[in-house]
Each structure stands twice: as C-alpha cells, then as structure tokens.
Write an enzyme that holds these catalytic residues in place. Structure first.
Site, PDB file in Angstrom:
ATOM      1  N   ASP A 142      18.623 -18.053 -11.868  1.00 37.50           N
ATOM      2  CA  ASP A 142      18.910 -19.085 -10.519  1.00 37.50           C
ATOM      3  C   ASP A 142      19.230 -18.480  -9.373  1.00 37.50           C
ATOM      4  O   ASP A 142      19.369 -17.293  -9.446  1.00 37.50           O
ATOM      5  CB  ASP A 142      20.142 -19.946 -11.033  1.00 37.50           C
ATOM      6  N   LYS A 143      18.913 -18.991  -8.115  1.00 34.26           N
ATOM      7  CA  LYS A 143      19.243 -18.340  -6.868  1.00 34.26           C
ATOM      8  C   LYS A 143      20.490 -17.837  -6.706  1.00 34.26           C
ATOM      9  O   LYS A 143      20.587 -16.739  -6.147  1.00 34.26           O
ATOM     10  CB  LYS A 143      19.295 -19.699  -5.825  1.00 34.26           C
TER      11      LYS A 143
END
Length: 262
Positions: free
Chosen positions: A102-103
């Site tokens: 994920d970011k």
C-alpha cells in the site's frame, strides 16, 4: 533460447507483451522480420532488433527494494511518486513488482523480469509467508490473537483468512510508550489518542488480499497507524538499505526463495 524469453529478459516488456510485439512484426532476427514468439535464437551471436534498435541481452534481474511510505506500487502515476521512480538510472521497462505494498506501507518489495519467479512466490498454493511489523491503536487479547492465528473474517462474502502468526512486542498506553514507539513513525496519533492503548508486533500471513494486514487487525479492534513488511519467506529486508534504496538479490537469496516455493 526462445525469442520471447530473450526480449522479456532484456527489459523490452513482460512475456505476454513481447509476444504481441513479435506478432505485430516489430522484431527482427539477423535483419529478417520474425512473427513467431517461440522461434529459437542464439542470444550470444544473433542480432535481435526491436523497432529498429539492437537489443542487448541483460538476462534475469532480481531487486530488493526498501519501499518508503508515500509512493505507490505502480509503473507510473500522474499524481503520486511510484516505486519505479527510484530506479530511474536503470533500464526497467520489462521489470515488474512482485506483489504490491500500500501507499503508506514501507519495507521489502521485490522487483524482477522473471515471470516464473513471480508466479512461484505469489501463487496462493505455495503459502510463501510475508511478515509485517505494525503499530496500531488498540489492544490484543489472547482471544484476539487466537482468532488471528486460526483465521478470521475480514470482509463480506470472503472466506476466512488462512492461519497466521502473531507476535506482540509492546502494548500499553501511548503516553507511556511514545519514546519506545519511535513517535515520528506514529504521525497519525494526535493528542486525542494520548491516553489510548497502543500495540506493536509482527503479523505473518501467507496470502495477499487487499489491505489484508490492516483488515485483519481491524477485525479485532485495532487501527494500524504504521506498517512495514520485513520479510518474504526467509528473505529479510536488508536494514542497511535506506528507504528508497535497492540492491540486487544474491544468487543464494534467489535460490533460497525458489526453494521455499517447492
């Protein structure tokens, strides 16, 4: 060597992409257009051209990358920095990420141009474990840990997660643990949470569902504020790598990873 394999391992594109290029007549072997991906070539003597330019054979590549938070796991993006922006000095067209983070998740991300390697690591039946270190708002009881270890429902119309491993490192009130918790990593904690319980630990899973670690911990009442992948199989993140840095995997590391997929 097959022509499509040669092009894929020379960073022209993924195997399925280069097959299309070949069938479209964009590739020549010793000056002659070839439209059959399976044609055998000699990588050390034949001259292979793609769109009129000679292709240099680079072979298979495998990189360990220490992904920082704030960048996305994608090749390009109009808004956000991507993991590939950290490899600007390398030829990376045919290289792809193995899975994704994920970011806002940091840590170990693998990149390669070897499709078989990716398949073996990501194939669900291989059960290759990934371990994540987390800090979360909340607490984990023995019953919570048991649920995580046995499998837990994290979404409507989804099967329970596969058995996991949980190891709690710290638990208590944030104001008492803030020095140990590296408060800079817990930037999402504000004064409203100063007296709130926090917990840290390691969660090991063998699946790759979207936001899985966060959703598993949320299912037992914990809100993840920091997440870092520290290992894939027995491969540990090289802590000498600063965030945003990478290095090639050693031959031993590659063989060990593939051995764990057998």
């Amino acid at each position: 060597m097959r022509l499509d394999k040669f092009l894929a391992e020379s960073s022209i594109g993924r195997r399925k992409e280069v097959r299309i290029y070949i069938k479209e007549g964009k590739v020549k072997v010793n000056g002659q257009a070839v439209t059959e991906p399976a044609v055998e070539i000699e990588e050390n003597s034949d001259v292979i051209e793609y769109l009129g330019k000679v292709v240099e054979y680079t072979g298979k590549v495998y990189y360990m990358f220490n992904k920082p938070a704030g960048c996305i796991t994608a090749r390009e993006d109009a808004v956000h920095k991507t993991v590939f922006d950290f490899f600007a000095d390398l030829k990376m067209k045919g290289v792809f990420h193995v899975g994704r983070l994920d970011k806002d998740t940091e840590g170990l991300l693998l990149l390669t141009n070897d499709g078989a390697f990716e398949h073996k690591l990501m194939y669900p039946e291989k059960h290759v474990e990934k371990t994540y270190f987390f800090w979360a708002l909340g607490s984990l009881s023995e019953e919570d840990k048991k649920q995580l270890e046995q499998g837990i429902y994290i979404g409507k119309d989804e099967m329970p997660t596969k058995p996991a491993k949980i190891q709690v490192e710290n638990c208590g009130i944030y104001k008492d643990l803030k020095d140990e918790t590296a408060a800079k990593e817990l930037c999402k904690i504000d004064l409203n949470h100063y007296n709130q319980p926090v917990v840290s630990g390691y969660l090991t899973i063998s699946e790759g569902r979207k936001h899985q670690v966060k959703r598993m911990l949320k299912a037992v009442g914990c809100y993840v504020v920091y997440l870092k992948r520290v290992s894939v199989g027995e491969l540990l993140l090289d802590e000498s790598l600063e965030k945003g840095q990478y290095r090639p995997l050693t031959e031993v590391e590659i063989l060990n990873l593939l051995g764990q997929c057998e």
